[in-house]
Design a protein around this motif. Sequence first.
Motif, PDB file in Angstrom:
ATOM      1  N   TYR A  16     -28.673  73.363 -47.534  1.00 17.43           N
ATOM      2  CA  TYR A  16     -29.628  72.796 -48.500  1.00 17.43           C
ATOM      3  C   TYR A  16     -30.054  73.799 -49.565  1.00 17.43           C
ATOM      4  O   TYR A  16     -29.837  75.004 -49.437  1.00 17.43           O
ATOM      5  CB  TYR A  16     -30.871  72.288 -47.748  1.00 17.43           C
ATOM      6  N   VAL A  17     -30.688  73.253 -50.597  1.00 20.24           N
ATOM      7  CA  VAL A  17     -31.385  74.072 -51.592  1.00 20.24           C
ATOM      8  C   VAL A  17     -32.824  73.560 -51.623  1.00 20.24           C
ATOM      9  O   VAL A  17     -33.056  72.346 -51.627  1.00 20.24           O
ATOM     10  CB  VAL A  17     -30.759  73.899 -52.999  1.00 20.24           C
ATOM     11  N   LEU A  18     -33.777  74.481 -51.606  1.00 25.48           N
ATOM     12  CA  LEU A  18     -35.198  74.113 -51.660  1.00 25.48           C
ATOM     13  C   LEU A  18     -35.681  74.370 -53.087  1.00 25.48           C
ATOM     14  O   LEU A  18     -35.535  75.480 -53.605  1.00 25.48           O
ATOM     15  CB  LEU A  18     -35.969  74.978 -50.656  1.00 25.48           C
ATOM     16  N   LYS A  19     -36.230  73.309 -53.719  1.00 21.51           N
ATOM     17  CA  LYS A  19     -36.555  73.434 -55.149  1.00 21.51           C
ATOM     18  C   LYS A  19     -38.029  73.188 -55.443  1.00 21.51           C
ATOM     19  O   LYS A  19     -38.552  72.119 -55.149  1.00 21.51           O
ATOM     20  CB  LYS A  19     -35.738  72.415 -55.956  1.00 21.51           C
ATOM     21  N   PRO A  20     -38.683  74.159 -56.081  1.00 21.11           N
ATOM     22  CA  PRO A  20     -40.038  73.907 -56.584  1.00 21.11           C
ATOM     23  C   PRO A  20     -39.927  73.195 -57.941  1.00 21.11           C
ATOM     24  O   PRO A  20     -38.819  73.030 -58.476  1.00 21.11           O
ATOM     25  CB  PRO A  20     -40.599  75.311 -56.762  1.00 21.11           C
ATOM     26  N   GLN A  21     -41.057  72.789 -58.512  1.00 20.00           N
ATOM     27  CA  GLN A  21     -41.034  72.075 -59.807  1.00 20.00           C
ATOM     28  C   GLN A  21     -40.936  73.080 -60.949  1.00 20.00           C
ATOM     29  O   GLN A  21     -41.894  73.292 -61.676  1.00 20.00           O
ATOM     30  CB  GLN A  21     -42.294  71.211 -59.965  1.00 20.00           C
ATOM     31  N   ARG A  22     -39.810  73.714 -61.069  1.00 20.46           N
ATOM     32  CA  ARG A  22     -39.646  74.720 -62.120  1.00 20.46           C
ATOM     33  C   ARG A  22     -38.320  74.543 -62.831  1.00 20.46           C
ATOM     34  O   ARG A  22     -37.383  73.986 -62.278  1.00 20.46           O
ATOM     35  CB  ARG A  22     -39.678  76.129 -61.508  1.00 20.46           C
ATOM     36  N   GLU A  23     -38.256  75.072 -64.050  1.00 17.87           N
ATOM     37  CA  GLU A  23     -37.027  75.037 -64.846  1.00 17.87           C
ATOM     38  C   GLU A  23     -36.691  76.457 -65.246  1.00 17.87           C
ATOM     39  O   GLU A  23     -37.528  77.339 -65.209  1.00 17.87           O
ATOM     40  CB  GLU A  23     -37.244  74.233 -66.134  1.00 17.87           C
TER      41      GLU A  23
END
Length: 508
Positions: free
Chosen positions: A394-401
């Motif tokens: 998996y990849v864990l993603k915060p709300q960032r760009e």
Amino acid sequence: MSSNCENECDPSHCSLIGDNCKLTYNESCVPLDIPEDILNELVDKAKDYALMHGACMRSKTAFDRDTLQFAPFFLLPSAFPKREFERVVKFQPIMNKLIHHVAQDYEFLKKCLKKTIMVDDFTSRLWKIYETVRSEGISQPVNLGLIRSDVMLTQCTAGCCELCQTPPYVTSHQVEVNTIASGFGHMGPVSGKLHRYILGELGKEELLSKLPENNALEALCDGMIEAWKIYGNPKAVVLFVIEDVTYNICDQRFHEFEIRRQNPDVHVIRRNLTEISKRGKLTDDKRLIIDDKEVAVVYFRAGYEPAQYHTDVEWDARLLIERSLALKSPTISYHLAGTKKVQQELAMPGVLERYISEEESKLLSQLFTGLYSLDLHPEGDKAVEMAIEYPEKYVLKPQREGGGNNIYGEEIRTVLKRVQHSSEREAYILMDRIRPPILSNYVVRPHEPVKLIDVVSELGIFGVIIGTKDKIMVNKNAGHMLRTKMSTVNEGGVAAGQGGLDSVYLTD
Ligand code: ADP
Ligand code: MG
């Protein structure tokens, strides 16, 4: 494509992923044993071609405003199956339409983001701006979307799905969709030109027909000019919202040059959020004025990450722009529609059908890989458990760009164990890790000898959409870009030095 995975497993479901399992395309457009003397001469020419055609950036390590360096690039274009390329290009207008309609749906955005904004300050501040302008009444009903959907190939096995009844046994999966600062409209096409030159130098003109046309720069700038015409004041300018220091300067400047080429009446000004706050104002009828210039169109190349808002001053600038009559790429609702959380919610069953036809929904959903909510509910618990058990999947993603924010491998376990029982976990989403086929290519970096390395690629498809809630005036494809990175790194930003410019070589 050949497999050297001993188990002949389906890699998308394999727990031995990583170094233990490699599927490799043996599809370089020219044999990768170029003799050293020919290679060195070719690299020399290619570096100069890049320098002299603006495939360049400013150096991060030795910043000098007056000096450019060629951006890291790959010497040869990378194989990409024609079937998949054409499929994702065809999907883009549907993706544009989806984002447009989602951005008009306040209730849906609120439902998606209500937990996120409790725990993520950045998204919360964007949301507040959205609520403010909604309560005051939106001044400019026309949206300008300059969108880029990023995909990677996923390795499949023969017969694993509807598409894999015949070779190539790969399919495309969306990494993310960008609604703000979708860059490389210049770098994409110029990389294709560089590769055309290199193949010509190698005497391989017969391969040129396999490099697709790429009109990204023309099409994106045409979108901005269309928006400028809709605004309707021939004296008004286009405002590029920029970072305090712009490293990817060629990409941005070539947009300006192209706007000038297409319409000499359109002038571009560049300001960062701090300057806009200090030198910008709204007239009583909501026209945005910066240094005595009226702004018709705002094109954000910054404003997507917290570090670009030093204090409240920069947030004031964002609100000022949002309140104005100028057309914005993106409007605040488009920005919110492009968050990772919304992307995850769009992949839930039955959601796409609310915005696009059933047939279009079926096509787009083929692009989605597993996306999981980490909200505090039983499905969220299940997702947390599976990521703690198999973090490498998996990849864990915060709300960032903007790259460099996602979490991979063992760190997923550490982070999730820490936030497992708190609402903090609702700041993230979880995504299946895509394992693209590995290719080999020569990487050319400033001040380093050319090197043959294992790589993976990410294709970005651009789209332009202009419309109001009720009427779409423009919806079209706008070219593409390809970035390639070392197969062993998690993320491969070109400016960060782990990735490089590349272009597409279409294979059967
Ligand atoms: P950002 O908004 O920071 O660009 P992305 O979701 O595009 O966030 O992720 C950044 C990079 O991380 C991508 O360019 C890609 O290299 C890698 N990445 C993101 N999601 C995945 C995934 N599901 N599988 C494999 N790599 C991924
Ligand atoms: Mg990205």
